[in-house]
Design a protein around this motif. Sequence first.
Motif, short mmCIF file in Angstrom:
data_model
loop_
_atom_site.label_atom_id
_atom_site.label_comp_id
_atom_site.label_asym_id
_atom_site.label_seq_id
_atom_site.Cartn_x
_atom_site.Cartn_y
_atom_site.Cartn_z
N LEU A 90 20.08 46.99 6.01
CA LEU A 90 20.38 48.66 5.62
C LEU A 90 19.55 48.95 4.39
O LEU A 90 19.28 50.19 4.35
N THR A 91 19.31 47.89 3.70
CA THR A 91 18.89 48.41 2.27
C THR A 91 17.46 48.90 2.53
O THR A 91 16.94 49.85 2.13
N ASN A 92 16.65 48.21 3.35
CA ASN A 92 15.21 48.54 3.72
C ASN A 92 15.18 49.88 4.58
O ASN A 92 14.39 50.88 4.27
N ALA A 93 16.12 49.92 5.33
CA ALA A 93 16.11 51.18 6.12
C ALA A 93 16.46 52.45 5.11
O ALA A 93 15.80 53.63 5.37
N ALA A 94 17.39 52.28 4.35
CA ALA A 94 17.51 53.19 3.16
C ALA A 94 16.33 53.52 2.46
O ALA A 94 16.23 54.69 2.28
N LEU A 95 15.73 52.77 1.93
CA LEU A 95 14.48 52.89 1.33
C LEU A 95 13.31 53.51 2.11
O LEU A 95 12.71 54.46 1.76
N SER A 96 13.19 53.19 3.33
CA SER A 96 12.28 53.72 4.20
C SER A 96 12.57 55.24 4.52
O SER A 96 11.56 56.03 4.88
N LEU A 97 13.73 55.39 4.69
CA LEU A 97 14.33 56.88 4.89
C LEU A 97 14.47 57.71 3.73
O LEU A 97 14.96 59.07 3.82
N GLY A 98 14.53 57.24 2.65
CA GLY A 98 14.76 57.87 1.36
C GLY A 98 16.42 58.55 1.21
O GLY A 98 16.57 59.33 0.70
N MET A 99 17.08 57.38 1.62
CA MET A 99 18.44 57.50 1.44
C MET A 99 19.09 56.56 0.50
O MET A 99 18.40 55.54 0.50
#
Length: 62
Positions: free
Chosen positions: A17-26
């Motif tokens: 979830l952390t990497n997804a957030a970083l990649s999506l700018g969230m």
Amino acid sequence: MLDNLKIFVAAAEQRSLTNAALSLGMTIATVSRRMSELEQQLGCELFHRSNKGLTLTPAGTA
């Protein structure tokens, strides 16, 4: 719901979830909340969450 699916795909691909957030700018909190919303809408768990990251459940794989 389409945005939630986009977040789901990012989290599934990155197994985090952390990497997804970083990649999506969230924020991580937003990504986590949106995944919880999606799971509630679908009525099933999509991920097994652990301190080592995410793994897809059978429902998440389908």
